[in-house]
Design a protein around this motif. Structure first.
Motif, PDB file in Angstrom:
ATOM      1  N   LEU A  91       0.877  -1.297  -0.030  1.00 52.59           N
ATOM      2  CA  LEU A  91       0.094   0.045  -0.198  1.00 52.59           C
ATOM      3  C   LEU A  91       0.750   1.011   0.111  1.00 52.59           C
ATOM      4  O   LEU A  91       0.200   2.007   0.621  1.00 52.59           O
ATOM      5  N   GLY A  92       2.229   0.918   0.212  1.00 54.22           N
ATOM      6  CA  GLY A  92       3.132   2.636  -0.273  1.00 54.22           C
ATOM      7  C   GLY A  92       3.055   2.777   1.210  1.00 54.22           C
ATOM      8  O   GLY A  92       3.145   3.954   1.250  1.00 54.22           O
ATOM      9  N   ARG A  93       2.959   1.923   2.293  1.00 49.86           N
ATOM     10  CA  ARG A  93       3.311   2.471   3.279  1.00 49.86           C
ATOM     11  C   ARG A  93       4.711   2.133   3.520  1.00 49.86           C
ATOM     12  O   ARG A  93       5.589   1.140   3.778  1.00 49.86           O
ATOM     13  N   ASP A  94       5.238   3.094   4.716  1.00 52.89           N
ATOM     14  CA  ASP A  94       6.784   3.511   5.154  1.00 52.89           C
ATOM     15  C   ASP A  94       7.019   2.310   6.024  1.00 52.89           C
ATOM     16  O   ASP A  94       6.126   2.046   7.047  1.00 52.89           O
ATOM     17  N   LEU A  95       8.123   1.032   5.494  1.00 51.47           N
ATOM     18  CA  LEU A  95       8.165  -0.331   6.725  1.00 51.47           C
ATOM     19  C   LEU A  95       9.030   0.334   7.963  1.00 51.47           C
ATOM     20  O   LEU A  95       8.503  -0.194   8.759  1.00 51.47           O
ATOM     21  N   TRP A  96       9.727   1.354   7.977  1.00 52.55           N
ATOM     22  CA  TRP A  96      10.659   1.414   8.303  1.00 52.55           C
ATOM     23  C   TRP A  96       9.220   1.847   9.797  1.00 52.55           C
ATOM     24  O   TRP A  96       9.985   1.137  10.944  1.00 52.55           O
ATOM     25  N   THR A  97       8.518   2.663   9.658  1.00 46.69           N
ATOM     26  CA  THR A  97       7.634   3.037  10.951  1.00 46.69           C
ATOM     27  C   THR A  97       6.589   1.583  11.304  1.00 46.69           C
ATOM     28  O   THR A  97       6.892   2.036  12.311  1.00 46.69           O
ATOM     29  N   ARG A  98       6.472   0.752  10.287  1.00 44.84           N
ATOM     30  CA  ARG A  98       5.113   0.522  10.964  1.00 44.84           C
ATOM     31  C   ARG A  98       6.377  -0.829  11.280  1.00 44.84           C
ATOM     32  O   ARG A  98       5.984  -1.970  12.355  1.00 44.84           O
ATOM     33  N   VAL A  99       7.501  -1.815  10.913  1.00 48.87           N
ATOM     34  CA  VAL A  99       8.781  -2.272  11.716  1.00 48.87           C
ATOM     35  C   VAL A  99       8.399  -1.470  13.288  1.00 48.87           C
ATOM     36  O   VAL A  99       8.397  -2.857  14.452  1.00 48.87           O
ATOM     37  N   TRP A 100       8.639  -0.567  13.330  1.00 48.38           N
ATOM     38  CA  TRP A 100       8.679   0.146  14.583  1.00 48.38           C
ATOM     39  C   TRP A 100       8.003  -0.365  15.741  1.00 48.38           C
ATOM     40  O   TRP A 100       7.814   0.103  16.485  1.00 48.38           O
ATOM     41  N   ARG A 101       6.726   0.551  14.465  1.00 49.99           N
ATOM     42  CA  ARG A 101       5.620   0.426  15.463  1.00 49.99           C
ATOM     43  C   ARG A 101       5.075  -0.955  15.637  1.00 49.99           C
ATOM     44  O   ARG A 101       4.445  -1.574  16.815  1.00 49.99           O
ATOM     45  N   GLY A 102       4.913  -2.099  14.913  1.00 50.52           N
ATOM     46  CA  GLY A 102       4.872  -2.944  14.769  1.00 50.52           C
ATOM     47  C   GLY A 102       5.447  -3.870  15.918  1.00 50.52           C
ATOM     48  O   GLY A 102       5.333  -4.889  17.317  1.00 50.52           O
ATOM     49  N   THR A 103       7.010  -3.881  16.781  1.00 47.25           N
ATOM     50  CA  THR A 103       8.039  -3.980  17.441  1.00 47.25           C
ATOM     51  C   THR A 103       7.706  -3.644  18.739  1.00 47.25           C
ATOM     52  O   THR A 103       6.938  -3.959  19.465  1.00 47.25           O
ATOM     53  N   ARG A 104       6.844  -2.464  18.719  1.00 45.24           N
ATOM     54  CA  ARG A 104       6.625  -1.511  20.119  1.00 45.24           C
ATOM     55  C   ARG A 104       4.748  -2.597  19.614  1.00 45.24           C
ATOM     56  O   ARG A 104       5.172  -3.012  21.891  1.00 45.24           O
ATOM     57  N   VAL A 105       4.226  -2.623  19.456  1.00 44.35           N
ATOM     58  CA  VAL A 105       3.218  -3.167  19.820  1.00 44.35           C
ATOM     59  C   VAL A 105       3.346  -4.514  20.563  1.00 44.35           C
ATOM     60  O   VAL A 105       2.669  -5.000  20.831  1.00 44.35           O
ATOM     61  N   SER A 106       4.090  -5.590  19.608  1.00 51.40           N
ATOM     62  CA  SER A 106       4.001  -6.369  20.202  1.00 51.40           C
ATOM     63  C   SER A 106       5.001  -6.708  20.829  1.00 51.40           C
ATOM     64  O   SER A 106       4.394  -7.632  21.743  1.00 51.40           O
ATOM     65  N   LEU A 107       5.698  -5.481  21.584  1.00 51.36           N
ATOM     66  CA  LEU A 107       6.433  -5.974  22.759  1.00 51.36           C
ATOM     67  C   LEU A 107       5.219  -5.074  24.271  1.00 51.36           C
ATOM     68  O   LEU A 107       5.112  -6.204  25.162  1.00 51.36           O
ATOM     69  N   ILE A 108       4.381  -4.434  23.655  1.00 50.06           N
ATOM     70  CA  ILE A 108       3.546  -3.938  25.024  1.00 50.06           C
ATOM     71  C   ILE A 108       2.630  -5.573  25.122  1.00 50.06           C
ATOM     72  O   ILE A 108       2.041  -5.769  26.289  1.00 50.06           O
ATOM     73  N   ILE A 109       1.751  -5.947  23.623  1.00 51.30           N
ATOM     74  CA  ILE A 109       1.489  -7.211  24.234  1.00 51.30           C
ATOM     75  C   ILE A 109       2.264  -8.368  25.308  1.00 51.30           C
ATOM     76  O   ILE A 109       1.032  -8.785  25.923  1.00 51.30           O
ATOM     77  N   ALA A 110       3.478  -8.642  24.523  1.00 49.29           N
ATOM     78  CA  ALA A 110       4.063  -9.399  25.204  1.00 49.29           C
ATOM     79  C   ALA A 110       4.134  -8.926  26.149  1.00 49.29           C
ATOM     80  O   ALA A 110       4.057  -9.915  27.876  1.00 49.29           O
ATOM     81  N   ILE A 111       4.299  -7.807  26.951  1.00 49.38           N
ATOM     82  CA  ILE A 111       4.890  -7.613  28.531  1.00 49.38           C
ATOM     83  C   ILE A 111       3.795  -7.455  28.936  1.00 49.38           C
ATOM     84  O   ILE A 111       3.486  -7.876  30.514  1.00 49.38           O
TER      85      ILE A 111
END
Ligand code: ADP
Ligand code: MG
Lengths: 307, 384, 351
Positions: free
Chosen positions: B168-188
């Motif tokens: 969709l032309g979304r910036d993966l840098w932003t999505r990857v780190w945001r995704g990491t954040r979401v995953s870490l929040i979920i996990a923690i």
């Protein structure tokens, strides 16, 4: 055991029936009358406890798991399962069957050669294979060992038989097995290293057995007994890993069925898949318990568990 | 026997009577204890932990990823859901690394007609970097072209996406780190839930014992007998796949292990003299639990929590793969992986970054928990 | 006594250390003793003094982190300290056997006991199965196990502690060794069973003309058993002599302390335990390791290690108290009194 299964089925049924939204809510083209007919056919018009009673009666007395309502309209759920289960079981059991001996072997080598290069390498690999999820390996294998090199088919070839079938399942099975192999290795290494330091191993050596004889006859056999403990979690691990792996390699098995039945809101199917998973894991527990009885004389004869 | 001497052996004659005074001081009768002052249990554990290089490396790796998860999304001008259809599926382009020949934003286009290469409407000026594998097939000369994909797509030279973009032309840098954040929040958060529930449940069962304990443990046995997949799936089917429901779904079975461990600790320490002493001195129940028993359980609790985090990260990704995870357009490692999987054969780089991050996190947390276990319980590690 | 013969086992200046996280543990530091044919040599010392390590070194079964730093172990003209793993196969079980402390852990829990006995015969002697079984039954009978036919097929957990220790002894005897090493064989057992196992060991020693190294932390146990006694402390032998020497003429303050700590059945005196605990063997103290716990320690004990002094042809002790310049120190009065009483009793019994 039976009680646990009953509880699982009950909770599963209730959760699925009580879920928000009607099962036919998105079939906009249906007339109200048609909807009523369908609802009556599947007893959806009755109160939920009655539905549950009917479901349970059919399941227990007739072995009737209900009928698929979305994906394979009109096909008995049981027939759908019959089609999918062998595929999944083939993978999962295969993976279990190769993981155990390979893991045992590596564990033995690492324990016997403790603190050697071999041991350190094994320990390093173990950490990686235990940590990194199987679907990452699946992706890696699919890309490199199938797509780039062409050694293996990229996806499962459903029509293949015999060797070709195995060939197309090689990558999924490898991806599924790396983690379990590492688990068995780690467990056996620790267990055997402890056994090797035990008094009875010392006695075995002081009575004149060679180190190899002592390890073979006393060490390994004894370390294998508690291995049964890891088999249960390992198999459930393989099964859940296999859901994703099946998706990646387009294998038409139970994992894929569960995912698509959920996405297609085909609830009788979802429920059946969930029950299937519960049954398999309960059976695994049973098999392992029985196996304990066979391997461990303290249970077989003493009729009591080891403390 | 060798080295036996007569008491009158001349070689000992030089030892004068002053050496043979009795040193009869009662004070020295007990052998000298360790001279260093007693170090607290946690200081001790921290010191042992710091000695393990692998644990430190793991901690640093996790910290870096954690830091990037916090600041990463703000480092580019793009939001995690900013779609731009002109920029779809771009390869990673990291200007700082381009000099070293990696992440230059290039891509190999296969089976291109050689005669079309000079067509600047298809291959804008400067976009062609290398031509390989020229061959003739069916009378047409074909080749593989390595292009600067950004130029090839007619994108300005100063536009770059560090990790590329998705379909969709979304910036993966932003999505990857945001995704990491979401995953870490979920996990923690799920691990915090799991520990809290387990702590309370296990404490109650362990403290009161008897039939309360029996009933409570029976309940855990039943929950435990259900396969994880089934429990988590049912939970999410019922509560929907929101953030909260995923967090709770991950804790729904895991707390049992914690509860058992805490209960075990209670049973172990219950009969210790100092606890009995406190009880006879009239310490009330709650105080007793928190002052005397729980501090001893902190080591194992932290260790368990560290093991639970990678398994929560795993389950989150697993759910995303089977379609029960975080809903679009939100990002998580699992979401990125399963989206990447769909285009793996064409754009493997979209899977690469989330795969590397999840792998480092999983390995890191596993090593960290090993290190913590050894630090808190040095006896577990043999003398060999 | 069998003094003038050549010893069958001769340990000289043996040192063993272990690699650990904290540093090298000097578990055995220059131990020397001889074992003569047909005698029972007791090695006595507190737990941790290096007794088990010494015998593990003799049998070549030191843990992987341990090594022999110095010394020799002569048996039949060969130095066991230089043996490699495969050389030991002609020694272990066949020439020198071991009985351990804990019969609960020294048998394989998931193998029938019969097999654990025959294994030694079939695997290392190449005996055939039937013969081995017959021999095992014979052995079971010899170590006083009733109904050997049934016991043969039982697992260790079906047997009592005393029974298990008998099985371990049967295993040790299977290949007819010359030397039997018993490492605290009765420590894990009840008192009444202890006595029976001790009787059994005495009996088989007489029948089979065995030489025995008997290890214990309890001098009381070896009183009626040992011909000679070596007292060990912190990896060294501090006193060595005949049973009479040690019990009636003890010379080392550590031996005094050990003797005082034997509970006296006659007078029910309170037993005097030894103050303090053994030293840290990673960096053993300078001088005499026992000095800090010794009521009779001399200035010199903190500076220089006492050498082994000869008291008589059979009696040696490593204490500066034997030096001509040392003050005349007498053993504690309770101990002296006790010894007088024993001597009288013995005389009375002899008459
Ligand atoms: N595998 C080992 N690693 C490190 N130290 C050891 C090992 N085995 C024994 N030791 C040390 O050697 C010393 C003597 O032990 P041991 O011979 O077993 O004593 P005991 O006289 O009670 O039989 C002890 O201080 C013990 O800690
Ligand atoms: Mg010992």
């Amino acid at each position: 055991m039976v009680i646990t299964l009953f509880i699982i089925i009950t909770i599963g049924f209730m959760v699925i029936r009580l879920m928000p939204g009607s099962m036919y809510a998105d079939d906009a083209d249906m007339t109200a009358a048609q909807m009523e007919i369908l609802r009556a056919k599947y007893h959806l018009d009755k109160p939920i406890p009655v539905q549950y009673g009917i479901f349970l009666r059919d399941l227990v007395l007739k072995g009737d798991w209900g009928t698929s309502i979305k994906m394979y309209i009109g096909v008995p759920v049981f027939d759908v399962l019959k089609m999918k289960i062998p595929v999944s079981m083939y993978n999962n059991l295969f993976s279990l069957l190769i993981s155990l001996p390979i893991g045992v072997l590596l564990g033995i080598i690492a324990a016997v050669r403790k603190n050697s290069i071999v041991d350190y390498t094994t320990s390093f690999m173990v950490v990686i294979f235990i940590s990194v999820p199987s679907f990452i390996f699946a992706t890696l294998l699919q890309y490199y060992a199938a797509f780039r090199s062409g050694w293996f088919p990229i996806i499962y070839e459903a029509s293949a038989t015999g060797f070709a079938k195995l060939h197309s399942l090689t990558l999924p099975i490898i991806a599924l097995s790396l983690g379990p192999i590492a688990r068995v290795t780690r467990y056996l290494r620790a267990e055997l290293a402890e056994t090797i330091n035990s008094d009875f191993m010392l006695l075995a050596r002081t009575k004149g057995l060679t180190e190899a004889q002592a390890i073979l006859r006393h060490g390994i056999r004894n370390s294998l007994v508690p291995l049964a403990n890891v088999v249960i979690p390992m198999f459930t691990h393989i099964m859940s890993g296999s859901m994703v792996i099946e998706r990646i390699f387009s294998i038409p098995g139970m994992g894929g069925l569960m995912v698509s039945s959920i996405n297609n809101t085909d609830y009788p199917l979802t429920l059946a898949v969930l029950i299937f998973y519960s049954v398999v894991s309960l059976v695994t527990v049973l098999v392992v318990d029985l196996a304990y009885g066979v391997i461990d004389p303290r249970i077989r004869i003493g009729g009591r568990h080891i403390e | 026997m060798s080295n036996v001497y007569s008491p009158t052996d001349p070689r000992f004659a030089h030892l004068g009577p002053e050496k043979f005074r009795l040193r009869q001081t009662d004070a020295v009768l007990l052998d000298a204890k360790f001279e260093t002052k007693p170090i607290g249990f946690f200081r001790d554990a921290a010191m042992r932990f710091a000695k393990s290089k692998i644990s430190i490396v793991a901690l640093i790796a996790i910290s870096i990823i954690g830091f990037m998860a916090i600041v990463g999304p703000y480092m580019t001008p793009y939001g995690y859901n900013d779609q731009n259809l002109d920029y779809i599926n771009l390869p990673p382009k990291i200007p700082a690394l381009a000099r070293f020949g990696i992440f230059q934003g290039t891509r190999v286009l296969q089976n291109r007609r050689v005669d079309a290469l000079s067509d600047t409407s298809r291959y804008p000026e400067g976009s062609i970097i290398r031509i390989d594998n020229r061959r003739v097939m069916g009378g047409v000369e074909l080749c593989d072209v390595t292009v600067d994909y950004y130029r090839y797509m007619g994108i300005d030279d100063d536009v770059y996406f560090l990790f590329g973009t998705d379909y969709l032309g979304r910036d993966l840098w932003t999505r990857v780190w945001r995704g990491t954040r979401v995953s870490l929040i979920i996990a923690i958060v799920s691990v915090i839930c799991n520990v809290s529930i387990g702590l309370v449940y296990g404490s109650i069962a362990g403290y009161y014992g008897g039939s309360i304990d029996m009933t409570m443990m029976r309940i855990t046995e039943i929950i435990d007998a259900m396969p994880d997949v089934v429990v988590v799936t049912l939970f999410i089917l019922y509560f929907g796949s929101g953030l909260i429901s995923i967090i709770l779904a991950l804790a729904v079975k895991n707390w049992i292990g914690t509860a058992r461990m805490i209960r075990g600790q209670f049973y172990r320490f219950k009969n210790h003299e100092y606890v009995l002493a406190a009880r006879t001195l009239g310490a009330n129940d709650a105080r007793l639990m928190f002052r005397h028993i729980l501090p001893n359980s902190i080591g194992p609790i932290i260790t368990r929590a560290m093991i639970a985090i990678p398994s929560a990260i795993f389950t989150e990704s697993f759910l995303a793969y089977i379609g029960l995870g975080i809903r679009a357009p939100e990002s998580s490692i699992g979401v990125l992986l399963s989206e990447g999987q769909k285009v793996l054969l064409y754009y493997p780089e979209q899977t690469f970054f989330p795969a590397v991050i999840i792998s480092i996190l999983m390995i890191g947390f596993n090593l960290l928990s090993n290190g913590l276990r050894d630090a808190f319980d040095p006896t577990q590690r043999g003398t060999e | 006594m069998v003094e003038k013969e050549r010893p069958i086992l001769s340990v000289d200046d043996l040192s063993v250390s272990f690699r650990t996280y904290g540093g090298r543990v000097q578990a055995v530091r220059g131990v020397s003793f001889d074992l003569y044919k047909g005698e029972t040599l007791a090695i006595v010392g507190e737990s941790g003094s290096g007794k088990s390590v010494t015998i593990k070194a003799i049998l070549g079964v030191l843990p992987k982190n341990g090594r022999i730093d110095a010394g020799s172990i002569l048996y039949n003209g060969e130095d066991l300290a230089k043996f490699r793993e495969k050389d030991f196969h002609k020694i272990r079980g066949k020439k020198i056997s071991l009985v351990f402390q804990d019969p609960f852990s020294s048998l394989n829990p998931i193998m029938i006991v019969g097999k654990q006995i025959t294994e030694a015969l079939t695997l290392s002697l190449g005996m055939d199965k039937d013969k081995a079984k017959a021999r095992a039954l014979e052995l079971l009978h010899a170590v006083g196990i009733p109904d050997p036919e049934t016991r043969f097929y039982q697992y260790p957990f079906q047997l009592s502690g005393g029974m298990r220790q008998r099985i371990v002894i049967a295993i040790a005897l299977a290949s007819d060794p010359e030397i039997l090493i018993c490492d605290e064989p009765t420590t894990a057992l009840d008192v009444t069973i202890q006595a029976r196992i001790l009787d059994l060991i005495k009996e088989i020693k007489a029948q089979r003309k065995l030489s025995i190294i008997f290890i214990t932390h309890d001098l009381g146990v070896v009183a009626n058993m040992a011909d000679r006694i070596a007292v060990m402390y912190a990896g060294k032998i501090v006193e060595m002599g005949t049973s009479e020497d040690i019990f009636y003429r003890p010379a080392h303050p550590y031996t005094w302390a050990l003797l005082s700590s034997i509970p006296d059945l006659d007078t029910k005196e309170e037993l005097v335990s030894i103050p303090g605990s053994p030293p840290n063997m990673i960096s053993p103290p300078k001088g005499d390791a026992f000095a800090v716990r010794n009521k009779y320690a001399l200035e010199l004990d903190f500076e220089e290690e006492p050498p082994m002094f000869r008291i008589s042809d059979t009696h040696f002790a490593a204490t500066w108290l034997l030096h001509p310049n040392a003050p005349k120190v007498e053993m504690p009065e309770i101990l002296a009194e006790r010894i007088r009483r024993y001597a009288e009793e013995k005389l009375a019994n002899a008459r």
